[in-house]
Design an enzyme around this catalytic site. Structure first.
Site, PDB file in Angstrom:
ATOM      1  N   ASP A 225      47.688  39.361  34.104  1.00 22.73           N
ATOM      2  CA  ASP A 225      48.937  38.679  33.802  1.00 22.73           C
ATOM      3  C   ASP A 225      49.841  39.928  33.490  1.00 22.73           C
ATOM      4  O   ASP A 225      49.441  40.688  32.933  1.00 22.73           O
ATOM      5  CB  ASP A 225      48.596  37.485  33.010  1.00 22.73           C
ATOM      6  CG  ASP A 225      49.996  36.752  32.626  1.00 22.73           C
ATOM      7  OD1 ASP A 225      50.923  36.937  33.442  1.00 22.73           O
ATOM      8  OD2 ASP A 225      49.886  35.753  31.779  1.00 22.73           O
ATOM      9  N   CYS A 265      48.092  35.004  37.741  1.00 21.88           N
ATOM     10  CA  CYS A 265      48.479  33.692  37.845  1.00 21.88           C
ATOM     11  C   CYS A 265      50.122  33.719  38.608  1.00 21.88           C
ATOM     12  O   CYS A 265      50.552  32.741  38.692  1.00 21.88           O
ATOM     13  CB  CYS A 265      48.990  33.030  36.508  1.00 21.88           C
ATOM     14  SG  CYS A 265      49.677  34.294  35.320  1.00 21.88           S
ATOM     15  N   ARG A 293      47.298  25.238  42.851  1.00 18.78           N
ATOM     16  CA  ARG A 293      48.228  24.770  41.635  1.00 18.78           C
ATOM     17  C   ARG A 293      48.278  23.153  42.007  1.00 18.78           C
ATOM     18  O   ARG A 293      48.209  22.296  41.435  1.00 18.78           O
ATOM     19  CB  ARG A 293      49.229  25.357  41.341  1.00 18.78           C
ATOM     20  CG  ARG A 293      49.116  26.762  40.616  1.00 18.78           C
ATOM     21  CD  ARG A 293      48.628  26.717  39.301  1.00 18.78           C
ATOM     22  NE  ARG A 293      49.174  26.196  38.400  1.00 18.78           N
ATOM     23  CZ  ARG A 293      50.569  26.520  37.850  1.00 18.78           C
ATOM     24  NH1 ARG A 293      50.927  27.724  37.904  1.00 18.78           N
ATOM     25  NH2 ARG A 293      50.817  25.702  36.880  1.00 18.78           N
TER      26      ARG A 293
HETATM   27  N1  NVA Z   1      51.884  34.927  30.545  1.00 18.35           N
HETATM   28  C1  NVA Z   1      52.919  34.477  31.490  1.00 18.35           C
HETATM   29  C2  NVA Z   1      52.454  33.610  32.200  1.00 18.35           C
HETATM   30  C3  NVA Z   1      53.396  33.272  33.288  1.00 18.35           C
HETATM   31  C4  NVA Z   1      53.057  32.054  34.480  1.00 18.35           C
HETATM   32  C5  NVA Z   1      54.128  33.885  30.574  1.00 18.35           C
HETATM   33  O1  NVA Z   1      53.965  33.107  29.475  1.00 18.35           O
HETATM   34  O2  NVA Z   1      55.335  34.286  30.939  1.00 18.35           O
HETATM   35  N1   CP Z   2      51.779  30.741  37.411  1.00 17.99           N
HETATM   36  C1   CP Z   2      52.897  29.965  36.915  1.00 17.99           C
HETATM   37  O1   CP Z   2      52.777  29.105  35.877  1.00 17.99           O
HETATM   38  O2   CP Z   2      53.910  30.221  37.615  1.00 17.99           O
HETATM   39  P1   CP Z   2      55.629  29.726  37.197  1.00 17.99           P
HETATM   40  O3   CP Z   2      56.021  30.421  36.056  1.00 17.99           O
HETATM   41  O4   CP Z   2      56.377  30.019  38.520  1.00 17.99           O
HETATM   42  O5   CP Z   2      55.490  28.387  37.240  1.00 17.99           O
END
Ligand code: NVA
Ligand code: CP
Length: 308
Positions: A225, A265, A293
């Site tokens: 991530d 993700c 998703r």
């Molecule tokens: N760790 C990231 C996940 C985004 C889907 C965030 O919180 O920005």
């Molecule tokens: N992976 C995820 O939650 O993507 P978004 O931030 O685009 O919703």
């Protein structure tokens, strides 16, 4: 599969689900993906988001439309939430209008406060602590690839963040070994790690290490991530040299199992936490993961709304 128990329930953390409920949701999601389930929910889902989103917003919306329900986009900037109306007031008002609400916010405590004051089911659509809906789709993707989950090893390399936390809990729930490789100052929350170890008990392993190579050895799934999550953008530049050894690249992938898949993700920062070659390579399953998703959240909504 035990999914009737999900009716009218909150999903604030991955740990709110039992192993049977996770497997039941994944089964229903697969049936939905194969178009073998028809449902009519006729309910209204509110999306109360204080952070940006592409996948979560669109997949929740499409899932609800496909179930025959409606969606209200309650972006914080278009509601009184953005002007500081207290959560406890917003929760009690939206409770009177909506059938279910998905919330994306910063503090897990804010989500829990909302859930306490609202009688309708509340779904965690990402907080700084957890991202359980993403992990339902991740587990579905792993199951599609390998046919089962228990006994497989998922290695997450990078920041010990919301994704790391929900993966720790989710993998433990389904009997997968989970290894988190993160720099010493960025390891996951100790309480979440303890909870994952309790859930895993003697069924599977939970390993936290600063060593990405050791963690990647023979792993079936390599996961990463972003190195700076939403709300931490100003720290991004200073984190790059700290996290560079935790990049998923072809060298790290070569240490994993020969049949390993790579998940992320999304959104991804090519050249930072993952190379272009790996993200677009033959072992990447990120687009299936993103598609899932939709199926996983449709299954979740159908269960919560009692439409499954
Ligand atoms: N760790 C990231 C996940 C985004 C889907 C965030 O919180 O920005
Ligand atoms: N992976 C995820 O939650 O993507 P978004 O931030 O685009 O919703």
């Amino acid at each position: 599969m035990d999914i009737a128990s999900l009716k009218d329930r909150d999903l604030l953390s991955m740990a709110d689900l039992s192993s049977e409920e996770v497997l039941g949701l994944l089964h229903l999601a697969r049936e939905m993906k194969a178009d073998r389930v028809q449902l009519r929910a006729s309910k209204v889902l509110g999306l109360l988001f204080q952070k940006a989103s592409t996948r979560t917003r669109v997949s929740f919306s499409v899932a609800m439309y496909q179930l025959g329900g409606q969606v209200l986009d309650l972006n914080a900037s278009m509601t009184q939430v953005g002007r500081g109306e207290p959560t406890i007031d917003t929760a009690r008002v939206l409770d009177r209008y909506l059938d279910v609400v998905a919330i994306r916010t910063f503090e897990q405590q804010e989500l829990e406060t909302f859930a306490h004051y609202a009688k309708i089911p509340v779904i965690n659509a990402l907080t700084d602590l957890e991202h359980p809906c993403q992990v339902l789709a991740d587990l579905m993707t792993v199951q599609e690839q390998f046919g089962s989950l228990a006994g497989l090893t998922l290695t997450y390399v990078g920041d010990g963040n919301n994704m790391a936390h929900s993966l720790l809990l989710g993998c433990a729930l389904v009997g997968m070994n989970v290894r988190i490789a993160a720099p010493a100052a960025y390891q996951p929350n100790a309480e979440v790690v303890d909870r994952a170890r309790q859930i895993a008990a003697d069924r599977s392993e939970v390993v936290i290490t600063p060593d990405p190579q050791a963690a990647a050895k023979n792993a079936h799934v390599l996961y990463t991530d972003v190195w700076a999550s939403m709300g931490q953008e100003d720290l991004a530049a200073t984190r790059i040299p700290i996290f560079q050894p935790y990049q998923i690249n072809e060298e790290l992938l070569s240490i994993a199992d020969a049949d390993a898949i790579v998940l992320h993700c999304l959104p991804a920062h090519r050249g930072e936490e993952i190379t272009e070659a790996v993200l677009e390579g033959s072992q990447s399953r990120v687009w299936d993961e993103a598609e899932n998703r939709l199926h996983a959240q449709k299954a979740l909504l159908a269960c919560i709304l009692g439409a499954a």
